[in-house]
Write an enzyme that holds these catalytic residues in place. Structure first.
Site, PDB file in Angstrom:
ATOM      1  N   GLU A 240       4.702   8.948  -4.388  1.00  0.00           N
ATOM      2  CA  GLU A 240       4.821   8.316  -5.967  1.00  0.00           C
ATOM      3  C   GLU A 240       4.504   9.914  -7.276  1.00  0.00           C
ATOM      4  OE1 GLU A 240       1.495   5.791  -5.277  1.00  0.00           O
ATOM      5  OE2 GLU A 240       3.203   4.595  -4.724  1.00  0.00           O
TER       6      GLU A 240
ATOM      7  N   LYS B 257      -5.254   4.552  -5.541  1.00  0.00           N
ATOM      8  CA  LYS B 257      -4.257   4.785  -6.414  1.00  0.00           C
ATOM      9  C   LYS B 257      -5.444   5.000  -7.920  1.00  0.00           C
ATOM     10  CE  LYS B 257      -0.325   4.130  -3.488  1.00  0.00           C
ATOM     11  NZ  LYS B 257       0.799   3.077  -3.253  1.00  0.00           N
TER      12      LYS B 257
ATOM     13  N   SER C  54       2.604  -0.829   3.431  1.00  0.00           N
ATOM     14  CA  SER C  54       1.709  -1.986   3.501  1.00  0.00           C
ATOM     15  C   SER C  54       1.645  -1.999   5.389  1.00  0.00           C
ATOM     16  CB  SER C  54       3.114  -2.852   3.582  1.00  0.00           C
ATOM     17  OG  SER C  54       3.906  -2.301   2.334  1.00  0.00           O
TER      18      SER C  54
ATOM     19  N   GLY D 159       4.016  -0.604  -0.745  1.00  0.00           N
ATOM     20  CA  GLY D 159       3.770  -1.899  -2.258  1.00  0.00           C
ATOM     21  C   GLY D 159       4.474  -2.167  -1.942  1.00  0.00           C
TER      22      GLY D 159
ATOM     23  N   ASN E 171      -6.025   4.884   0.062  1.00  0.00           N
ATOM     24  CA  ASN E 171      -5.625   5.219  -1.288  1.00  0.00           C
ATOM     25  C   ASN E 171      -5.691   3.903  -2.528  1.00  0.00           C
ATOM     26  OD1 ASN E 171      -4.404   6.525  -2.968  1.00  0.00           O
ATOM     27  ND2 ASN E 171      -2.207   6.445  -2.423  1.00  0.00           N
TER      28      ASN E 171
ATOM     29  N   HIS F 181       2.463  12.555  -2.205  1.00  0.00           N
ATOM     30  CA  HIS F 181       2.383  11.595  -2.124  1.00  0.00           C
ATOM     31  C   HIS F 181       3.859  10.789  -2.707  1.00  0.00           C
ATOM     32  CE1 HIS F 181       2.007   6.860  -2.523  1.00  0.00           C
ATOM     33  NE2 HIS F 181       1.539   6.884  -1.714  1.00  0.00           N
TER      34      HIS F 181
ATOM     35  N   GLU G 230       4.851   7.800   5.327  1.00  0.00           N
ATOM     36  CA  GLU G 230       4.967   7.023   4.101  1.00  0.00           C
ATOM     37  C   GLU G 230       6.269   6.701   4.427  1.00  0.00           C
ATOM     38  OE1 GLU G 230       1.379   5.936   2.246  1.00  0.00           O
ATOM     39  OE2 GLU G 230       1.854   7.399   1.407  1.00  0.00           O
TER      40      GLU G 230
HETATM   41  P1  PGA Z   1       0.429   0.764   0.715  1.00  0.00           P
HETATM   42  O1  PGA Z   1       0.081   2.123   0.264  1.00  0.00           O
HETATM   43  O2  PGA Z   1      -0.427   0.790   1.443  1.00  0.00           O
HETATM   44  O3  PGA Z   1       0.088  -0.325  -0.715  1.00  0.00           O
HETATM   45  O4  PGA Z   1       1.724   0.080   0.983  1.00  0.00           O
HETATM   46  C1  PGA Z   1      -0.302   3.526   0.904  1.00  0.00           C
HETATM   47  C2  PGA Z   1       0.218   4.418  -0.232  1.00  0.00           C
HETATM   48  O5  PGA Z   1       1.304   5.125  -1.083  1.00  0.00           O
HETATM   49  O6  PGA Z   1      -0.437   5.481   0.591  1.00  0.00           O
END
Ligand code: PGA
Length: 263
Positions: free
Chosen positions: A97, A11, A226, A186, A9, A95, A180
């Site tokens: 976010e 982003k 992560s 992140g 992803n 997601h 998640e």
């Molecule tokens: P990350 O993000 O691996 O940077 O923690 C995962 C995601 O939000 O899909």
């Protein structure tokens, strides 16, 4: 037997030239194999660029979001038929976010209502994706406050129930669910492997109730938050973790190739 799936992803990262360079390096590092599935979900603007580079590989391209109407006066949005037209195989929905639930907040808190995803909009998006034969990657997960209040399982069950309302097991057979934990996205904090495995097993049981036994057995459940080359192997070895949804580490070809190799 469920095939392992690793999804990057990206982003809001990488311009077209940066995306091309990253994919070109990745393709040099990875041996072509059909034993696992790999996909990248770049920004809308780089879907075609990435799709072109994947043309003669088994890698797939996806989107990070979609609007549920096919066309019309919806400024700033992109629909499922448009994603299909540029070759999208997968699309992330719900997601944390886009739901306005951030593991690491680096925007003003007052802007959170701008990210207005709900279980109902996630449900409408999934229905539109399924109608246009795009495989949804449905994200779910608890915040740190919800985890500390002992609400992890009930929060996730409610998200799944809302997102899959009115959808038959046979329709979501090739769908994907990504667990998640919001606090792990992140932030560099990965969920403990055994706990991630437990939650993914709980998700599969919930899918039996919400959909049916056969759909629940076929749906790939990914862990995200992560994921790195150093922890991917043990996470993917859990019986109900069928791969990963990878943010930060998917932006660097070397890091992402290590995660693919772990699968
Ligand atoms: P990350 O993000 O691996 O940077 O923690 C995962 C995601 O939000 O899909």
């Amino acid at each position: 037997m469920r095939k392992k799936l690793v999804v990057g992803n990206w982003k809001m990262n990488l311009t077209r030239s940066e995306a091309s360079a990253t994919i070109e390096s990745l393709l040099l590092m990875i041996e072509p194999t059909t034993e696992i599935e790999v996909a990248i979900c770049p920004t809308y603007l780089t879907i075609e660029t990435v799709g072109q580079l994947f043309k003669r590989t088994h890698f797939k391209v996806g989107a990070q979001d979609v609007f549920w109407m096919n066309s019309g006066a919806f400024t700033g949005n992109v629909s499922a038929p448009m994603l299909k037209d540029v070759g999208c195989h997968f699309c992330i929905v719900g997601h944390s976010e886009t739901r306005g639930r951030f593991g690491k907040l680096d925007i003003p808190e007052s802007t959170i209502p701008y990210f207005s995803e709900t279980d109902e909009t996630v449900n409408l998006k999934i229905k539109s994706l399924l109608y246009h034969s795009i495989h949804p990657i449905l994200c779910c997960g608890e915040t740190l406050a919800e985890r500390e209040a002992g609400q992890t399982d009930e929060v996730i069950q409610a998200q799944l129930k809302g997102a899959l309302s009115g959808i038959e097991g046979a329709e979501f057979h090739d769908g994907v669910v990504a667990y998640e934990p919001v606090w792990a996205i992140g932030t560099g904090k990965t969920c403990d492997t055994a706990e991630a495995g437990r939650v993914c097993t709980m998700i599969r049981k919930a899918l039996v109730e919400i959909l049916d036994e056969s759909a629940a057995a076929s749906i790939r459940i990914l862990y995200g938050g992560s994921v790195k080359g150093s922890n991917a192997g043990e996470l993917f070895a859990q019986p109900d973790i069928d791969g990963g949804l990878v943010g930060g580490a998917s932006l660097v070809a070397e890091d992402f190739s290590k995660i693919i190799q772990s699968a």
